[in-house]
Design a protein around this motif. Structure first.
Motif, short mmCIF file in Angstrom:
data_model
loop_
_atom_site.label_atom_id
_atom_site.label_comp_id
_atom_site.label_asym_id
_atom_site.label_seq_id
_atom_site.Cartn_x
_atom_site.Cartn_y
_atom_site.Cartn_z
N ASP A 81 0.83 -1.21 0.00
CA ASP A 81 0.00 0.00 0.00
C ASP A 81 0.85 1.25 0.00
OD1 ASP A 81 -2.63 -0.78 -0.22
OD2 ASP A 81 -2.71 -1.43 1.86
N ALA A 82 1.92 1.21 0.77
CA ALA A 82 2.78 2.39 0.81
C ALA A 82 3.34 2.66 -0.58
CB ALA A 82 3.90 2.19 1.82
N LYS A 83 3.74 1.58 -1.24
CA LYS A 83 4.31 1.74 -2.57
C LYS A 83 3.24 2.21 -3.54
CE LYS A 83 7.56 -0.34 -5.64
NZ LYS A 83 7.20 0.76 -6.50
N GLY A 84 2.06 1.62 -3.42
CA GLY A 84 0.96 2.02 -4.28
C GLY A 84 0.61 3.48 -4.09
N TYR A 85 0.62 3.91 -2.84
CA TYR A 85 0.32 5.31 -2.56
C TYR A 85 1.31 6.21 -3.25
CZ TYR A 85 0.16 9.68 -0.01
OH TYR A 85 0.09 11.01 0.30
N LEU A 86 2.57 5.89 -3.06
CA LEU A 86 3.62 6.73 -3.62
C LEU A 86 3.53 6.76 -5.14
CD1 LEU A 86 5.79 8.33 -2.32
CD2 LEU A 86 7.35 6.44 -2.65
N ASP A 87 3.33 5.59 -5.72
CA ASP A 87 3.23 5.53 -7.17
C ASP A 87 2.06 6.35 -7.68
OD1 ASP A 87 5.40 3.95 -7.26
OD2 ASP A 87 4.33 2.06 -7.60
N SER A 88 0.94 6.29 -6.96
CA SER A 88 -0.20 7.03 -7.49
C SER A 88 -0.03 8.54 -7.30
CB SER A 88 -1.53 6.56 -6.91
OG SER A 88 -1.39 5.87 -5.75
N VAL A 89 0.65 8.93 -6.22
CA VAL A 89 0.89 10.37 -6.08
C VAL A 89 1.79 10.85 -7.22
CG1 VAL A 89 1.92 12.15 -4.65
CG2 VAL A 89 0.56 10.41 -3.60
N ARG A 90 2.79 10.04 -7.53
CA ARG A 90 3.68 10.42 -8.64
C ARG A 90 2.88 10.51 -9.94
NH1 ARG A 90 6.77 12.35 -9.67
NH2 ARG A 90 8.36 11.26 -10.85
N ALA A 91 2.06 9.50 -10.17
CA ALA A 91 1.26 9.49 -11.40
C ALA A 91 0.35 10.70 -11.44
CB ALA A 91 0.45 8.20 -11.48
N MET A 92 -0.18 11.04 -10.26
CA MET A 92 -1.10 12.18 -10.20
C MET A 92 -0.39 13.47 -10.56
SD MET A 92 -3.34 13.50 -7.01
CE MET A 92 -2.05 14.48 -6.29
N THR A 93 0.77 13.72 -9.96
CA THR A 93 1.42 14.99 -10.24
C THR A 93 1.89 15.05 -11.68
OG1 THR A 93 3.53 14.18 -9.40
CG2 THR A 93 2.16 15.40 -7.86
#
Lengths: 419, 260
Positions: free
Chosen positions: B52-64
């Motif tokens: 989940d932590a990795k998923g969170y980080l990846d999605s924040v990156r994708a979002m920005t």
């Protein structure tokens, strides 16, 4: 492609080749070309926007769900971990049935547990608050851009049609021109009449579609800004809201006594990282916490050449030498005898790797039998466990056969059966 | 697999079968079973946490990244002017800064403070699983030798050495089994008990970096709010409903956009 479409394509081909190779003149409409340029720009932008809007929405929703899932898993981890799946009672209170086990597990500090609980509830409520708006993003940003792309596709089809009509126009114009220039025979006159007719029709068709595009493309392009206005605003206000809600949630969360707000994340963590990794070094099961095992194999990196300065208390090694293949492999002989598989001493100098610690080191030329050994061939030395054998000849390799004397008998025996 | 390993494996498999059909007794250690279950639950949860932590980080990156690309595109839409053109420009700058901040701060922070510690914890699991497997094997060895020595006690064989030997072997096997069993029963609770002190710093750092990131993003976006207001844009996105649909309808009315 229909037959009609096919014949059309064939009829246009020579003209296409000629105009591309410069033999025949292509009609150019600069006004239209300018519009086409601008349209292409809009088209690429719209496609990019539609794609990114979708990505943005997906990323946002996965961010929120990962955040919530992280928070609830963290809460689960902070809750007592029991061997039984916890059941939930009516109040939503988790009760873990405790066996009559007398063991006490370390309790999670109340402060940390509360923080995890709050983290979970904030993450959950933030997601709940933002989910309906996610749908707004879909409705006002993703769906309209997809609509737009669909419409631009049909404009593109019209543009392709125009280029076909243009080709027809040029083709018939060339034909008429050629016929007019030369001395005409009777059949040529007939052909000219026909060609002029076709040319008329091609002109009409081309002019119609060209004018239509010239008239409507500017209208479409003018709608570009009004189109993006609401999309852009939706995006902006939504983002503002997302970050506002998350910001508020986290700043409320940070009022918890569990957090030290005076230092930034990186600095605060820096001061704790050593303590954190030190926690893991207490686990003796971890391979990296084990002491290097002294290997017998000179090729192994852990190999320590035998030295004469042997420390009587340091010679315990978990690697029991496997009994040589000449014995009947009764499994008990293969078992470890050391009390702890992992030595706690740190000395790395040892005489020979010994399968078990001994309270006292026997005299240098005497060894103690670890297992029973029955002579299997002429010249072997039989002995029982704990017999003390006088060594007459020993080699550096305990896997080798050594010569020894026991009860007045002399013979050879496997060196790894003794210590 | 060596020959010795193979014979061991065959012996153990036979013991396992005999135990499951009930011809051989099976040693059960309730304490261990409980610890093993706890360990499995714990392992699962920590791994989920890492995912989940990795998923969170990846999605924040994708979002920005997506929002930065969108800002560029929006800017293109205004290249022929528009009331919000200025706001678009400002937005683009804000979002670019945001992306940079995300990459430099949130990303690095999360990696160092959350993903790496979790990864280190996860690295410990294979060692434990290995030990659990080893214990199981040693237990089978012990059970087998135990049943053998019991049989010999019931029916003494002709060889007077046989029984004492079997007994000694059983004791040795028990020693080996006990040592690894005790180690596991002691170590698993230790591992599980350290989870809160271990995770707390990461948790705190995560919350702080998330706060910092969202705070930064919020202020950056809030700062350009005036550009929207000046352009007469409706506040808070109210009244935007139907606007896009209207524009789309106007487009659809053009015959070149018709589905003909």
């Amino acid at each position: 492609m229909s037959l009609k479409g096919f014949t059309k394509a064939v009829a246009r081909l020579p003209q296409l080749v000629m105009s591309k190779s410069g033999y025949s003149q292509e009609t150019v409409d600069p006004e239209y070309q300018d519009l086409e340029e601008r349209f292409k720009l809009l088209d690429t932008s719209a496609r990019k926007l539609s794609e990114d809007a979708k990505k943005f929405k997906d990323a946002l929703s996965s961010m929120l769900s990962h955040q919530e899932s992280f928070a609830s898993t963290l809460l689960e981890v902070y809750s007592p971990i029991s061997a039984y799946s916890p059941s939930t009672n009516a109040d939503g209170q988790v009760i873990s049935p405790r066996r009559s086990s007398t063991k006490q597990h370390a309790e999670t500090p109340q402060m940390s547990f509360k923080a995890a609980q709050d983290f979970q509830s904030y993450a959950q409520s933030a997601r709940q608050a933002l989910l309906p708006d996610l749908e707004t993003i879909e409705r006002r940003l993703v769906a309209p851009t997809q609509d737009l792309v669909g419409m631009l596709d049909s404009v593109k089809r019209v543009m392709v049609k125009r280029s076909h009509k243009l080709l027809d126009y040029d083709r018939h114009r060339e034909a008429v021109k050629k016929l007019k220039e030369k001395e005409r025979t009777v059949s040529d006159e007939k052909a000219l009449g026909k060609a002029e007719q076709s040319f008329d029709q091609a002109t009409r068709e081309y002019t119609h579609i060209n004018n239509l595009l010239k008239q409507q493309l500017p209208l479409l392009l003018r709608l570009k800004a009004p189109f993006i206005d609401p999309c852009f605003q939706t995006l902006y206000w939504y983002q503002l809201k997302v970050h506002q809600i998350l910001y508020q949630s986290f700043s409320q969360l940070l009022r918890q006594p569990a957090f030290d707000t005076t230092v930034s994340a990186a600095v605060g963590f820096e001061s704790k990282v050593d303590a954190q990794s030190a926690l893991l070094t207490d686990l003796t099961l971890l391979a990296k916490n084990r002491k290097p095992i002294i290997s017998n194999n000179p090729l192994s990196p852990d190999y320590v050449p035998p030295t004469s300065t042997s420390d009587p208390t340091s010679s315990s090694s978990p690697t029991h030498q496997p009994p040589p293949s000449y014995t009947q492999p009764t499994s008990f002989q293969t078992l470890h005898t050391s009390q702890s598989p992992y030595p706690t001493n740190t000395t790395t100098t040892t005489d020979y790797p010994l399968p078990r610690s001994l309270p006292t080191q026997p005299a240098a030329n005497c060894v103690t039998a670890l297992y029973d050994y029955e002579a299997q061939a002429e010249g072997d030395l039989s002995f029982h466990r704990d017999d003390v054998i006088e060594v007459i000849e020993r080699t550096a390799d305990p896997n080798d056969w050594w010569t020894g004397r026991l009860n007045g008998k002399q013979g050879i025996f496997p060196g790894n059966y003794v210590a | 697999m060596s020959w010795k390993g193979f014979t061991k494996a065959v012996n153990r498999a036979a013991t396992g079968v005999m135990q499951s059909i009930g011809t051989m007794e099976k040693t059960v250690d309730k304490d261990f079973d409980e610890e093993e279950k706890r360990f499995k639950t714990f392992e699962q949860k920590i791994e989920k946490l890492h995912r989940d932590a990795k998923g969170y980080l990846d999605s924040v990156r994708a979002m920005t990244v997506a929002q930065q690309r969108m800002a560029e595109t929006v800017d293109h839409f205004y290249d022929e002017g528009g009331p919000l053109g200025y706001a678009g420009l400002q937005y683009k700058q804000a979002v670019e800064k945001l992306d940079e901040e995300c990459r430099n701060e949130l990303d690095t922070n999360c990696r160092v403070t959350v993903l790496e510690p979790l990864g280190k914890l996860i690295q410990a699991f294979p060692d434990f699983n290995e030990a659990i497997k080893k214990r199981q094997k040693k237990l089978l060895d012990y059970d087998q030798l135990l049943s053998k020595s019991r049989k010999l006690a019931d029916k003494p064989s002709n060889d007077p050495q046989a029984y004492p030997q079997a007994l000694a072997a059983t004791n040795q096997a028990k020693e080996v089994y006990d040592s690894i069993n005790n180690q596991l029963v002691a170590e698993i609770p230790k591992l599980i008990d350290l989870r809160v002190p271990y995770l707390d710093p990461s948790f705190e750092a995560l919350v702080k970096s998330q706060l910092a990131f969202n705070e930064g993003a919020f202020h950056k976006l809030k700062d350009i709010e005036r550009a929207f207001e000046k352009a007469g844009a409706s506040n808070g996105g109210e009244g935007l409903d139907g606007q896009v649909e209207g524009v789309l309808q106007q487009m659809r009315e053009l015959s070149i956009c018709g589905s003909s």
